[in-house]
Structures are given as structure tokens and as C-alpha cells.
Design a protein around this motif. Structure first.
Motif, short mmCIF file in Angstrom:
data_model
loop_
_atom_site.label_atom_id
_atom_site.label_comp_id
_atom_site.label_asym_id
_atom_site.label_seq_id
_atom_site.Cartn_x
_atom_site.Cartn_y
_atom_site.Cartn_z
N GLY A 104 -7.85 41.37 32.74
CA GLY A 104 -8.02 40.13 32.24
C GLY A 104 -7.36 39.30 32.95
N MET A 105 -7.40 37.76 32.76
CA MET A 105 -6.57 36.86 33.49
C MET A 105 -5.23 36.69 32.46
SD MET A 105 -9.24 34.42 34.95
CE MET A 105 -10.71 34.91 35.99
N VAL A 106 -5.24 36.61 31.22
CA VAL A 106 -4.23 35.95 30.62
C VAL A 106 -3.60 36.93 29.58
CG1 VAL A 106 -4.99 33.82 30.65
CG2 VAL A 106 -5.81 35.11 28.80
N GLU A 339 -13.19 33.30 29.15
CA GLU A 339 -11.79 32.89 29.04
C GLU A 339 -11.17 33.55 27.84
OE1 GLU A 339 -9.88 31.72 31.15
OE2 GLU A 339 -11.47 31.07 32.58
N LYS B 18 -5.36 35.70 39.55
CA LYS B 18 -6.75 35.61 39.56
C LYS B 18 -7.53 34.60 39.67
CE LYS B 18 -7.31 40.68 38.40
NZ LYS B 18 -6.55 41.29 37.08
N LYS B 19 -6.93 33.52 39.07
CA LYS B 19 -7.87 32.09 38.84
C LYS B 19 -7.68 31.61 40.15
CE LYS B 19 -7.46 30.79 34.21
NZ LYS B 19 -6.56 30.35 33.10
#
Lengths: 383, 187
Positions: A104-106, A339, B18-19
Motif C-alpha cells: 500500500g501507500m503508507v 487511504e 505511488k501517490k
């Protein structure tokens, strides 16, 4: 450059070139025209640029979100392949290894692969763990991949894949099993043995929850009830894709009902005996993503009561959630959370319902927002 | 040339953000999809092909060097991927016989036959087309827009306007010629 007027016949041929509908006759005309003047080739190239660029004028728009999700799935899968996976497995024999996998992103999820710390030689196993507040992915020596949800531990023998493929699961994991018809892949929870050939499925077996849920995405799995010493005590239940089997721990039966409440009367009713048919036909789940989306960066749920979401959130973010008003427990939510940030998730939940939240260290307190509730009630009142 | 914003975006994508990639995707996907669709004439094939390009873009980003604009680079990748697809599936000029096809391939330099469009900023060109469309003769403009904006086939346009299919094709090429005259710099 000023373009020379071309004949209708050539124009038709040129359009055929541009939209890929060229006929033999037009092709011949085109070849003749190109040979006529060296500028003609340039004219055609420029017309083609304009033709292609003008495709961007099209009114029809694509659906960007699903396309992005597909891309995301792909790159996350590939990232996982490139990162530790195999490497970790090879180095396992060297003893202890800590590998970090980005998901994932975070989120940075930790996978701990350890020798059994107790050092019992006869009982050596590898352990993979995603602690509360993290998720992770591992690749096994046979190529199978396992996504671990927060607060999940897996154990397997060092000779995994040689004669047997057995995984002991505590928590929730999504399995994408590499096909090997000779060596079946088995997932063992405290009460169930789930056997797969080549398939993908999700098993949710947190010790603190009342049920064990198996959701099959593709392929076929077999579910059997077992005892501590792995004796099979029921007949096998075969699950088809898009089905979910719910096993109620206290009743000792696999239930065909999705709803826990309905299955509760079964408690202590039937003692489990070897020849017992597992009481199942199972719930059909048209959208298995509801059960498996936790592993992606989008997490979906539908008509889920808040008290059922709470344990998931607690594990996912390593927090404790407290209700200051118990009425909140039965608030129902449907949605997709993209998110992974706790505050964003809480914002989403609390803006969809008259709820306030407060975070104090690792404790989240949810309370009713009475003022907003009046507004909500007013607008939601039936005519 | 890359704008500072593109530069920053690319650097972020290269470092694994990725953002930034999501932003880049949401900004260029629709254009690339439309571009691919024009070539392969099928919505879901276009989606698949464009996705391949973006996934490969992500995977190879750390090694990529950009001489042109970002949209130019993406367009070129999409274009090449689509042409490869058409060639592989024998869908490029499907109505032309083998023999004539050979003649075509021999007549056109490979670069033109496959048309790599190196270095063109298509999004910029689109803007130029939009602002030049007004100068087209009425009938010509109408047919061009029915074809490119509404995406009607030549047959459909011909039927709607009660003219022959060939007249439609002639008008479309005429529109392209006129646009070429009014857009000075075609890259």
C-alpha cells in the motif's frame, strides 16, 4: 507548408490509411500518390499526427478508477515479487531474518521469520508474523503467496513443499496457492483443516472471534473439522467459488448461515462425532472482495455493523476503540476505504454518521454527536 | 522539454512514490485510452494495452530518461504497444491482401509505416486542433466533429447527412489538410 489539393480518390485512400480500413485498390492508389511527389509522404505523416491527436477529442471518457485499481493491484503484486519473498526463504536456514515489505501507500509491514524460539528440535518451524498495525505478504518456496492481515501468525515446517504443504494459521490470511496436484496445500486452524489444490481463498480465524470464516475466490477447497491432534472429526465439505463457510466455534459446527446471531441457537446442541456431516451448505457471496479486500489498499465493506468493524480497525491500526454510547454499536456502514491513514478512516466513518471521535494515545473514543443526530434523524425520517 | 512540474512528478515516481504515480495516471490515462482506442478500435483492448504501458512505466521508471514531454513519451509508448498488438494479431490493414501489403511496406519507410511520432506532445497538439477547428468550413467541421468527437463511423455520418461514404472520407481528409495549414508547428 501549404498542402497541395489532392483528388477525391486520393483523399479516400488516405482516410483508409488513417482509420485502418484500407482496401487493396486504395492501397495501390496510395502507393502511386506517394511516388508522385516527395512532399506527399510528409503530408501523409502530418495528417496522421493530426488524426491521432484528434482522437483525444473523443467525447467518450474511460472509467479511470477501476483502471487505476487494476494497475495498482498489478504493481503491488510485482513489487512483492521483486522484494524479499524468495530471498528470505533462501536465507531462512541462516537463522533469523527480518524482512520488510512495502504494501500500500503508507504502510510498512514487517514479516518476522523465526526459528521456533523454544528450540524444540523435533518441532522446528518457521514463523511469519504481521503484528497488529501492519500487514504483510510472503512468498513460500512452492511459489504460493500469502497475504497476512494485522495480528496474524503463520507457522510451517522447514521442509514445506517437500512432502507436505501445511500452514498453521492464527488470524486472517489470503492464500494464492501454486498448483501442485501431488502435494495438497493445507491450512490448519485450531478447529479446521482447509485443503486446496491450486486456488485462492481467504481464511479468517482470529482466536478472539467467535467464528472461523473461509471465503473461496477461485478453484476449490475442502473443509474438515479437526481436533487438536489433527484427527478429522467430520466429513469433508467442498466449497465452490464465491462461497463462504462460517464455522461457529462454540457450536462446533460449520454453519450455512452468514449471520452469527441466527447460528447461536446451535450452541452446545450437537456434540461432534466422527461420522458427522458438517452442517453446511454455505452462504453465496457474489462479491468476494468484501472478504478479501483488506489485503489491497482499498478495503470494502457492505452493511457492516460498527461493532464488527471495530476489531478490524483495532488490529489494522493497533489501537483500542471504546464506545461511550453503546447505541453506536449497531450503526451500519457501507463503503470503500482507500487511504490507510487512521485519521482519514475515522473522518470517513464519522462524517457518514453522527459520531464524534477523540484519539488519546492509542485509544479511540467514539461518541454520539447529538446535534448532528437530530439533523440526520430529521432528514432520514420516513414521510 | 519537461516542465518543472513534470520533472518533479517523474522524480517522485522514480523514487517509488505511488501517490505521484496515481496523480500521473489520473492525469494521462483518459488521453492515452482515447489514443489507443483510435488505433485498436476496441474499448477493453485499449484499456489493457494502456495499462500495460503504465505498469511498465512504473517498473522501469528508475531507468527512464525523458527527452520529450511526458505525454509525448506516454503516447509514443502507447502507440508502439498498439501497433505491435495490431501487427501480432494481423489486424493492421486487415482488408489488404498479402501481396499489396508487401508493396505498402516497401513503399513506406519503416518509421512511417509504424509511425512512431517521436517527440510530439499530443495533448498540446489537441489544444491547437481545438482552437483551429473554428476556421474549418462549416460542412467540413461538422463531419470532422461527428467523426472525432461523437465517434460516428463513416457509414453513420453518411447516413445521417444523406451523402456518400466517400464524400465523408474526402471531407475528413480535407479537414486534416486545413488543420495542417493553420497549425504551423506540428512538432
Amino acid at each position: 507548408m501549404k498542402g497541395k489539393q489532392v483528388s477525391d480518390k486520393v483523399s479516400v485512400a488516405l482516410t483508409g490509411w488513417l482509420d485502418n480500413s484500407l482496401s487493396d485498390e486504395q492501397a495501390v492508389e496510395l502507393v502511386r500518390w506517394i511516388g508522385e511527389d516527395s512532399n506527399n509522404l510528409v503530408a501523409l505523416m502530418e495528417a496522421e499526427k493530426l488524426w491521432n491527436a484528434s482522437a483525444l477529442l473523443a467525447r467518450k471518457e474511460p472509467d479511470v478508477a477501476p483502471a487505476w485499481n487494476r494497475v495498482l493491484d498489478k504493481i503491488e503484486m510485482d513489487d512483492v515479487r521483486k522484494l524479499p519473498g524468495r530471498q528470505v526463504i533462501i536465507k531462512l536456514s541462516v537463522l533469523m531474518k527480518v524482512a520488510a515489505v512495502f504494501l500500500g501507500m503508507v504502510l510498512i509491514a514487517g514479516v518476522l521469520l523465526l526459528r521456533n524460539p523454544d528450540g524444540d528440535v523435533s518441532d522446528n518451524y518457521f514463523k511469519a508474523e504481521a503484528p497488529r498495525g501492519s500487514r504483510s505478504v510472503i512468498t513460500l518456496p512452492d511459489g504460493s503467496m500469502i497475504w497476512l492481515n494485522s495480528g496474524t501468525t503463520l507457522r510451517y515446517n522447514p521442509d514445506f513443499g517437500v512432502r507436505s504443504r501445511e500452514i498453521q494459521l492464527e488470524g486472517e490470511a489470503y492464500f494464492s496457492v501454486a498448483e501442485n496436484r501431488k502435494i495438497p496445500f493445507r491450512v490448519l486452524t485450531t478447529e479446521l483443516c482447509i485443503t486446496a489444490l491450486g486456488t485462492s481463498f481467504n481464511v479468517k480465524a482470529y482466536p478472539e472471534e467467535v467464528s472461523v470464516e473461509t471465503t473461496l475466490e477461485t478453484g476449490e477447497v475442502k473443509i474438515e473439522q479437526i481436533t487438536v491432534d489433527r484427527t478429522k472429526v467430520s466429513e469433508a465439505l467442498i466449497l465452490s467459488p464465491k462461497q463462504k463457510a462460517v464455522f461457529i466455534r462454540s457450536s462446533g459446527l460449520l454453519s450455512k448461515d452468514y449471520s452469527e446471531d441466527k447460528a447461536q441457537p446451535g450452541i452446545n446442541k450437537t456434540p461432534v462425532t466422527p461420522a458427522l456431516k458438517v452442517a453446511v451448505k454455505v452462504d453465496t457471496m457474489p462479491d468476494t472482495r468484501l472478504a478479501t479486500s483488506w489485503k489491497d489498499s482499498r478495503w470494502m465493506f457492505r452493511s457492516e455493523k460498527l461493532h464488527r468493524l471495530v476489531p478490524i480497525l483495532e488490529r489494522r491500526y493497533d489501537i483500542t476503540i471504546v464506545f461511550s454510547d453503546t447505541v453506536l454499536r449497531n450503526y451500519t456502514f457501507t463503503g470503500t476505504i482507500k487511504e490507510d491513514n487512521l485519521e482519514q478512516v475515522l473522518m470517513a466513518l464519522t462524517s457518514a454518521a453522527p459520531i464524534n471521535y477523540k484519539i488519546d494515545h492509542k485509544i479511540v473514543i467514539l461518541s454520539e454527536d447529538l446535534e448532528r443526530k437530530r439533523i440526520f434523524d430529521f432528514h432520514l425520517q420516513p414521510d | 522539454m519537461l516542465t518543472p512540474a513534470e520533472q518533479y512528478l517523474i522524480e517522485s515516481v522514480k523514487s517509488g512514490d505511488k501517490k505521484a504515480f496515481a496523480f500521473l495516471f489520473s492525469r494521462y490515462y483518459a488521453d492515452m485510452w482515447k489514443y489507443a482506442r483510435n488505433l485498436v478500435k476496441d474499448d477493453s483492448t485499449a484499456e489493457d494495452l494502456v495499462m500495460d504501458v503504465f505498469v511498465r512505466f512504473w517498473e522501469t521508471a528508475p531507468k527512464l530518461e525523458f527527452r520529450t514531454s511526458l505525454s509525448g513519451y506516454l503516447c509514443q509508448s502507447v502507440h508502439n504497444h498498439c501497433i505491435n498488438y495490431l501487427t501480432r494479431k494481423h489486424k493492421k490493414f486487415p482488408f489488404v491482401s498479402k501481396e499489396i501489403r508487401d508493396t505498402l511496406e516497401n513503399t513506406f519507410p519503416a518509421a512511417v509505416y509504424d509511425n512512431p511520432h517521436e517527440g510530439i506532445c499530443f495533448t498540446e497538439l489537441r489544444g491547437q486542433i481545438e482552437s483551429s477547428i473554428g476556421s474549418l468550413p462549416e460542412e467540413c467541421r461538422r463531419i470532422f466533429m461527428m467523426s472525432r468527437y461523437e465517434e460516428l463511423s463513416h457509414e453513420e455520418i453518411a447516413e445521417k447527412l444523406g451523402i456518400s461514404k466517400n464524400t465523408v472520407k474526402v471531407q475528413i481528409y480535407r479537414a486534416l489538410q486545413k488543420l495542417r495549414e493553420s497549425i504551423k508547428n506540428l512538432g
